[in-house]
Design an enzyme around this catalytic site. Structure first.
Site, PDB file in Angstrom:
ATOM      1  N   GLY A  12       0.826  -1.209   0.000  1.00 28.09           N
ATOM      2  CA  GLY A  12       0.000   0.000   0.000  1.00 28.09           C
ATOM      3  C   GLY A  12       0.857   1.256   0.000  1.00 28.09           C
ATOM      4  O   GLY A  12       2.090   1.190   0.111  1.00 28.09           O
ATOM      5  N   ASP A  13       0.171   2.382  -0.172  1.00 25.41           N
ATOM      6  CA  ASP A  13       0.838   3.691  -0.161  1.00 25.41           C
ATOM      7  C   ASP A  13       1.876   3.817  -1.260  1.00 25.41           C
ATOM      8  O   ASP A  13       2.896   4.489  -1.106  1.00 25.41           O
ATOM      9  CB  ASP A  13       1.487   3.961   1.211  1.00 25.41           C
ATOM     10  CG  ASP A  13       0.512   3.721   2.345  1.00 25.41           C
ATOM     11  OD1 ASP A  13      -0.614   4.235   2.245  1.00 25.41           O
ATOM     12  OD2 ASP A  13       0.857   3.001   3.292  1.00 25.41           O
ATOM     13  N   GLU A  14       1.619   3.186  -2.393  1.00 29.01           N
ATOM     14  CA  GLU A  14       2.558   3.261  -3.516  1.00 29.01           C
ATOM     15  C   GLU A  14       2.393   4.559  -4.301  1.00 29.01           C
ATOM     16  O   GLU A  14       3.199   4.849  -5.189  1.00 29.01           O
ATOM     17  CB  GLU A  14       2.351   2.082  -4.479  1.00 29.01           C
ATOM     18  CG  GLU A  14       2.654   0.709  -3.906  1.00 29.01           C
ATOM     19  CD  GLU A  14       1.429   0.062  -3.274  1.00 29.01           C
ATOM     20  OE1 GLU A  14       0.377   0.741  -3.193  1.00 29.01           O
ATOM     21  OE2 GLU A  14       1.517  -1.094  -2.859  1.00 29.01           O
ATOM     22  N   GLY A  15       1.340   5.297  -4.003  1.00 30.98           N
ATOM     23  CA  GLY A  15       1.094   6.524  -4.773  1.00 30.98           C
ATOM     24  C   GLY A  15       0.040   6.295  -5.843  1.00 30.98           C
ATOM     25  O   GLY A  15       0.045   6.942  -6.892  1.00 30.98           O
ATOM     26  N   LYS A  16      -0.894   5.379  -5.556  1.00 31.95           N
ATOM     27  CA  LYS A  16      -1.956   5.071  -6.535  1.00 31.95           C
ATOM     28  C   LYS A  16      -2.834   6.294  -6.791  1.00 31.95           C
ATOM     29  O   LYS A  16      -3.288   6.511  -7.897  1.00 31.95           O
ATOM     30  CB  LYS A  16      -2.829   3.925  -6.026  1.00 31.95           C
ATOM     31  CG  LYS A  16      -2.087   2.607  -5.920  1.00 31.95           C
ATOM     32  CD  LYS A  16      -2.993   1.480  -5.475  1.00 31.95           C
ATOM     33  CE  LYS A  16      -3.432   1.565  -4.039  1.00 31.95           C
ATOM     34  NZ  LYS A  16      -2.386   1.352  -3.022  1.00 31.95           N
ATOM     35  N   GLY A  40      -6.205   5.669   1.976  1.00 28.18           N
ATOM     36  CA  GLY A  40      -5.956   7.098   1.998  1.00 28.18           C
ATOM     37  C   GLY A  40      -5.237   7.469   0.716  1.00 28.18           C
ATOM     38  O   GLY A  40      -4.081   7.117   0.530  1.00 28.18           O
ATOM     39  N   HIS A  41      -5.939   8.100  -0.192  1.00 29.17           N
ATOM     40  CA  HIS A  41      -5.321   8.506  -1.452  1.00 29.17           C
ATOM     41  C   HIS A  41      -5.093  10.011  -1.429  1.00 29.17           C
ATOM     42  O   HIS A  41      -6.035  10.779  -1.354  1.00 29.17           O
ATOM     43  CB  HIS A  41      -6.203   8.106  -2.642  1.00 29.17           C
ATOM     44  CG  HIS A  41      -6.165   6.638  -2.917  1.00 29.17           C
ATOM     45  ND1 HIS A  41      -6.942   6.036  -3.876  1.00 29.17           N
ATOM     46  CD2 HIS A  41      -5.432   5.661  -2.371  1.00 29.17           C
ATOM     47  CE1 HIS A  41      -6.678   4.738  -3.893  1.00 29.17           C
ATOM     48  NE2 HIS A  41      -5.775   4.478  -2.970  1.00 29.17           N
ATOM     49  N   GLN A 224      -5.547  -0.308  -0.971  1.00 27.45           N
ATOM     50  CA  GLN A 224      -4.540  -1.178  -0.342  1.00 27.45           C
ATOM     51  C   GLN A 224      -3.694  -1.835  -1.446  1.00 27.45           C
ATOM     52  O   GLN A 224      -3.531  -1.225  -2.482  1.00 27.45           O
ATOM     53  CB  GLN A 224      -5.178  -2.218   0.584  1.00 27.45           C
ATOM     54  CG  GLN A 224      -5.744  -1.622   1.875  1.00 27.45           C
ATOM     55  CD  GLN A 224      -7.165  -1.099   1.702  1.00 27.45           C
ATOM     56  OE1 GLN A 224      -8.000  -1.755   1.101  1.00 27.45           O
ATOM     57  NE2 GLN A 224      -7.449   0.062   2.226  1.00 27.45           N
ATOM     58  N   ARG A 305       5.451   5.354   8.499  1.00 24.32           N
ATOM     59  CA  ARG A 305       5.548   4.098   7.747  1.00 24.32           C
ATOM     60  C   ARG A 305       6.935   3.513   7.922  1.00 24.32           C
ATOM     61  O   ARG A 305       7.923   4.251   7.991  1.00 24.32           O
ATOM     62  CB  ARG A 305       5.284   4.358   6.263  1.00 24.32           C
ATOM     63  CG  ARG A 305       3.878   4.843   6.010  1.00 24.32           C
ATOM     64  CD  ARG A 305       3.650   5.129   4.534  1.00 24.32           C
ATOM     65  NE  ARG A 305       2.336   5.728   4.327  1.00 24.32           N
ATOM     66  CZ  ARG A 305       2.059   6.683   3.443  1.00 24.32           C
ATOM     67  NH1 ARG A 305       3.013   7.156   2.660  1.00 24.32           N
ATOM     68  NH2 ARG A 305       0.848   7.158   3.331  1.00 24.32           N
ATOM     69  N   LYS A 331       7.734   7.742  -6.807  1.00 21.79           N
ATOM     70  CA  LYS A 331       8.634   8.338  -5.803  1.00 21.79           C
ATOM     71  C   LYS A 331      10.122   8.089  -6.076  1.00 21.79           C
ATOM     72  O   LYS A 331      10.917   7.947  -5.144  1.00 21.79           O
ATOM     73  CB  LYS A 331       8.238   7.870  -4.408  1.00 21.79           C
ATOM     74  CG  LYS A 331       6.821   8.349  -4.028  1.00 21.79           C
ATOM     75  CD  LYS A 331       6.458   8.044  -2.603  1.00 21.79           C
ATOM     76  CE  LYS A 331       6.244   9.301  -1.808  1.00 21.79           C
ATOM     77  NZ  LYS A 331       5.684   9.083  -0.472  1.00 21.79           N
ATOM     78  N   LEU A 332      10.467   8.035  -7.348  1.00 16.76           N
ATOM     79  CA  LEU A 332      11.879   7.843  -7.699  1.00 16.76           C
ATOM     80  C   LEU A 332      12.738   8.964  -7.113  1.00 16.76           C
ATOM     81  O   LEU A 332      13.864   8.737  -6.663  1.00 16.76           O
ATOM     82  CB  LEU A 332      12.042   7.818  -9.231  1.00 16.76           C
ATOM     83  CG  LEU A 332      13.464   7.529  -9.683  1.00 16.76           C
ATOM     84  CD1 LEU A 332      13.744   6.031  -9.614  1.00 16.76           C
ATOM     85  CD2 LEU A 332      13.732   8.040 -11.097  1.00 16.76           C
ATOM     86  N   ASP A 333      12.200  10.184  -7.103  1.00 17.19           N
ATOM     87  CA  ASP A 333      12.960  11.351  -6.640  1.00 17.19           C
ATOM     88  C   ASP A 333      13.404  11.236  -5.187  1.00 17.19           C
ATOM     89  O   ASP A 333      14.371  11.891  -4.790  1.00 17.19           O
ATOM     90  CB  ASP A 333      12.122  12.629  -6.828  1.00 17.19           C
ATOM     91  CG  ASP A 333      10.780  12.514  -6.122  1.00 17.19           C
ATOM     92  OD1 ASP A 333      10.047  11.547  -6.410  1.00 17.19           O
ATOM     93  OD2 ASP A 333      10.478  13.366  -5.269  1.00 17.19           O
ATOM     94  N   GLY A 415       7.610  13.172  -8.401  1.00 15.46           N
ATOM     95  CA  GLY A 415       7.136  14.208  -7.486  1.00 15.46           C
ATOM     96  C   GLY A 415       5.640  14.078  -7.313  1.00 15.46           C
ATOM     97  O   GLY A 415       4.982  13.377  -8.087  1.00 15.46           O
TER      98      GLY A 415
HETATM   99  P1  IMP Z   1      -7.309  -2.702   8.285  1.00 16.49           P
HETATM  100  O1  IMP Z   1      -7.474  -2.637   6.820  1.00 16.49           O
HETATM  101  O2  IMP Z   1      -7.637  -1.401   8.987  1.00 16.49           O
HETATM  102  O3  IMP Z   1      -8.002  -3.876   8.896  1.00 16.49           O
HETATM  103  O4  IMP Z   1      -5.732  -2.926   8.605  1.00 16.49           O
HETATM  104  C1  IMP Z   1      -5.063  -4.132   8.272  1.00 16.49           C
HETATM  105  C2  IMP Z   1      -3.646  -3.845   7.779  1.00 16.49           C
HETATM  106  O5  IMP Z   1      -3.714  -3.202   6.520  1.00 16.49           O
HETATM  107  C3  IMP Z   1      -2.848  -2.913   8.681  1.00 16.49           C
HETATM  108  O6  IMP Z   1      -1.494  -3.293   8.630  1.00 16.49           O
HETATM  109  C4  IMP Z   1      -3.027  -1.545   8.019  1.00 16.49           C
HETATM  110  O7  IMP Z   1      -1.967  -0.670   8.335  1.00 16.49           O
HETATM  111  C5  IMP Z   1      -3.001  -1.960   6.561  1.00 16.49           C
HETATM  112  N1  IMP Z   1      -3.709  -1.012   5.693  1.00 16.49           N
HETATM  113  C6  IMP Z   1      -5.046  -0.863   5.527  1.00 16.49           C
HETATM  114  N2  IMP Z   1      -5.326   0.087   4.632  1.00 16.49           N
HETATM  115  C7  IMP Z   1      -4.142   0.527   4.184  1.00 16.49           C
HETATM  116  C8  IMP Z   1      -3.766   1.504   3.189  1.00 16.49           C
HETATM  117  O8  IMP Z   1      -4.593   2.126   2.514  1.00 16.49           O
HETATM  118  N3  IMP Z   1      -2.421   1.686   3.001  1.00 16.49           N
HETATM  119  C9  IMP Z   1      -1.501   0.973   3.692  1.00 16.49           C
HETATM  120  N4  IMP Z   1      -1.801   0.064   4.618  1.00 16.49           N
HETATM  121  C10 IMP Z   1      -3.110  -0.164   4.856  1.00 16.49           C
END
Ligand code: IMP
Length: 435
Positions: A12-16, A40-41, A224, A305, A331-333, A415
Site C-alpha cells: 500500500g501507499d505506492e502513490g496510486k 488514503g489517497h 490497499q 511508515r 517516488k523515484l525522486d 514528485g
Molecule cells: P485494516 O485494513 O484497517 O483492517 O488494517 C489491516 C492492515 O492493513 C494494517 O497493517 C493496516 O496498516 C493496513 N492497511 C489498511 N489500509 C491501508 C492503506 O490504505 N495503506 C496501507 N496500509 C493499509
C-alpha cells in the site's frame, strides 16, 4: 480506451492516488472495488492537498462517474463527511457518485470490535487502521451483515441491527467487557442516510455492463495492495478484502475478459504501516531519511511508515499474482541524494535461497534480503518530464527493476504533482496513460 485496472504492488501507499488522478482523463468511469475508509489517497493540486478515503479521486475530474462497488464496506458517516469536504471545493459530488446496493455498511460496533480485538492481541496486534474494516467483513462473511439495499427500508435496518447487536453483545459477554453503542441512534441515522443516498444507489454490475457496452472506458481502482490482500498477502498481517486483481471481478461484478489491461503501482523503495514482515526494512538513519524525504506517514492514521529498499521478490510476486503488464514506478525522486541503492533480488532463509514469498509467516519473518547494489545518481530528478531528462544511473535503476519484475515501466513518478511524471513512449502500456 480500454478498461484498465490499477493495483498496488507492495504493502500500500505506492502513490496510486496520484497515478489514478493523472490518468483519469482517459476514462469516463472510475470504479473502486475493495476496502473502505482505511484507504488514503492523497491528491495534490497546486498548493492544495486532499486526502480521499472512500470516494475515488476521479471525482475531482468533471464528468467522470465514480462508482463504489459491492466489494466495499461503507461507513455512512465517513462517506458523507468526505463528500462534504469535496463539495467545499465546488464539486457536485452526488451528481457523479453512485453506490452499490450490495456494498456492506460499516457500523459503530465494527469500530468498537476492531479496537477491542487489537487491544486483546497486545503485542501480536495487526496494527489495523482502527476503522472497523475487519469486523465489517467478518459480519459479511458470517452472513449477518447489513447492505446498502437494507438501509433503504426502516424495518430491514431494525431487523439487521438486531442480529448484529445480538452477536456483538455475545462477544462482549465472552470477553467480559461492556461497550456502549447507541443502537437506536444508529438505526435513526441509518434511516436518514438511506433516504439521502437512495437516488444514488445502483446495481453497479448492471450499470458498468451497460456503460461498457456503450463504449465507455472504466478505470478499476484498487485500494490497499497485493501484499495486504486477504488471500495473497502476508496473512494474517493483511486487510480483509481482495486488494488484488481478483477483487475487480468479485468486488464489481465485472467479468475478467472486460479487464483489458492491468497496471501495477510500485514505489521505488518499500514501505509498510502496521505490523508484519518487511524483509528490507531499515531501522536506522537511512530508513529515517527515506521516511522524511518521502513524507512516509500514513494518509489515514498519520502513523510513521516503516521504510526499506526495493524488494524485487515482492514486486515479482505481485506481477505474477495480478498479471501486471506494466508497472508505474513512483517516488523515484526520494532516492535522488543516495550514493548507492541496494535492491533486494532474493531472500536468504537460514542456509537456503528463496525467490518466492513463503506462506509461513514465521519463515518470512526470518528471511534476510540478498542485495545487489545500484549506483545512485545524486542529481535532482523532480524536473524530469522525458525519459532523456533522467540521469543515466536513474535509467539503469528503472531498467533493472523492470528486468527483475519482468514487466515494462511505462511511467515513472518524480514528485507529487500530476505533471511530475515521465512517460516512456516506447512502452506498449504507455498508451493507457493518455486521454
Ligand atoms: P485494516 O485494513 O484497517 O483492517 O488494517 C489491516 C492492515 O492493513 C494494517 O497493517 C493496516 O496498516 C493496513 N492497511 C489498511 N489500509 C491501508 C492503506 O490504505 N495503506 C496501507 N496500509 C493499509
Amino acid at each position: 480506451m480500454p478498461n484498465i485496472a490499477i493495483i498496488g504492488g507492495q504493502w500500500g501507499d505506492e502513490g496510486k492516488g496520484k497515478i489514478v488522478d493523472l490518468i483519469t482523463p482517459a476514462f469516463e468511469i472510475v470504479a473502486r472495488f475493495n476496502g473502505g475508509h482505511n484507504a488514503g489517497h492523497t491528491v495534490i493540486r497546486g498548493d492544495r492537498k486532499l486526502v480521499l478515503h472512500l470516494i475515488p479521486s476521479g471525482i475531482l475530474h468533471e464528468g467522470v462517474l465514480c462508482v463504489l462497488g459491492p466489494g466495499l464496506v461503507i461507513d455512512p458517516a465517513a462517506l458523507e463527511a468526505e463528500a462534504k469536504e469535496v463539495e467545499a471545493l465546488g464539486i457536485d459530488v452526488w451528481a457523479n457518485l453512485v453506490v452499490s446496493d450490495r456494498a456492506h455498511v460499516l457500523l459503530p460496533h465494527h469500530r468498537a470490535l476492531d479496537l477491542m480485538s487489537e487491544e486483546r492481541k497486545g503485542s501480536a496486534r495487526l496494527g489495523t487502521t482502527g476503522r472497523g474494516i475487519g469486523p465489517c467483513y467478518e459480519d459479511k462473511a458470517a452472513r449477518r451483515g447489513m447492505r446498502i439495499a437494507d438501509v433503504l427500508i426502516r424495518e430491514r435496518i431494525d431487523l439487521r441491527l438486531a442480529a448484529l447487536r445480538e452477536h456483538f453483545e455475545a462477544l462482549c459477554r465472552g470477553y467480559g467487557v461492556t461497550r456502549d453503542i447507541d443502537w437506536k441512534k444508529t438505526a435513526d441515522d441509518l434511516e436518514a442516510f438511506g433516504a439521502r443516498i437512495a437516488p444514488r444507489v445502483r446495481d453497479v454490475s448492471a450499470l458498468l455492463h451497460d456503460q461498457m457496452t456503450e463504449g465507455y472506458s472504466v478505470l478499476f481502482e484498487g485500494a490497499q495492495a497485493t501484499l495486504l490482500d486477504l488471500d495473497h498477502g502476508t496473512y494474517p498481517f493483511v486487510t480483509s478484502s481482495s486488494a488484488g486483481i481478483g477483487g475487480v471481478v468479485t468486488g464489481l461484478g465485472v467479468p475478467p475478459q472486460k479487464i483489458d489491461g492491468i497496471l501495477g503501482i510500485v514505489k521505488a523503495y518499500t514501505t509498510r504501516v502496521g505490523t508484519g514482515p518487511l524483509p528490507t526494512e531499515l531501522q536506522d538513519e537511512v530508513g529515517e531519511a527515506l521516511r522524511e524525504r518521502g513524507g512516509e506517514y500514513g494518509a489515514t492514521t498519520g502513523r510513521p511508515r516503516r521504510c526499506g529498499w526495493f524488494d524485487a521478490v515482492v514486486a515479482r510476486y505481485s506481477a505474477r499474482v495480478n498479471g501486471f503488464e506494466g508497472i508505474a514506478l513512483t517516488k523515484l525522486d526520494v532516492l535522488d541524494p543516495l550514493e548507492e541503492i541496494p535492491v533486494c533480488v532474493g531472500y536468504r532463509y537460514r542456509n537456503t535461497r528463496l525467490d518466492e514469498i513463503p506462506a509461513d509467516i514465521a519463515i518470512y519473518e526470518e528471511c534476510r534480503p540478498i542485495y545487489e547494489n545500484m549506483k545512485g545518481w545524486k542529481t535532482m530528478t523532480g524536473h524530469a518530464r522525458e525519459w532523456a531528462d533522467l540521469p543515466v544511473e536513474a535509467r539503469d535503476y528503472i531498467r533493472k527493476i523492470g528486468d527483475l519484475v519482468g514487466v515494462e515501466v511505462p511511467l515513472v513518478s518524480v514528485g507529487p504533482d500530476r505533471d511530475a511524471s515521465v512517460i516512456d513512449n516506447r512502452a506498449r502500456t504507455s498508451s493507457w496513460l493518455r486521454a
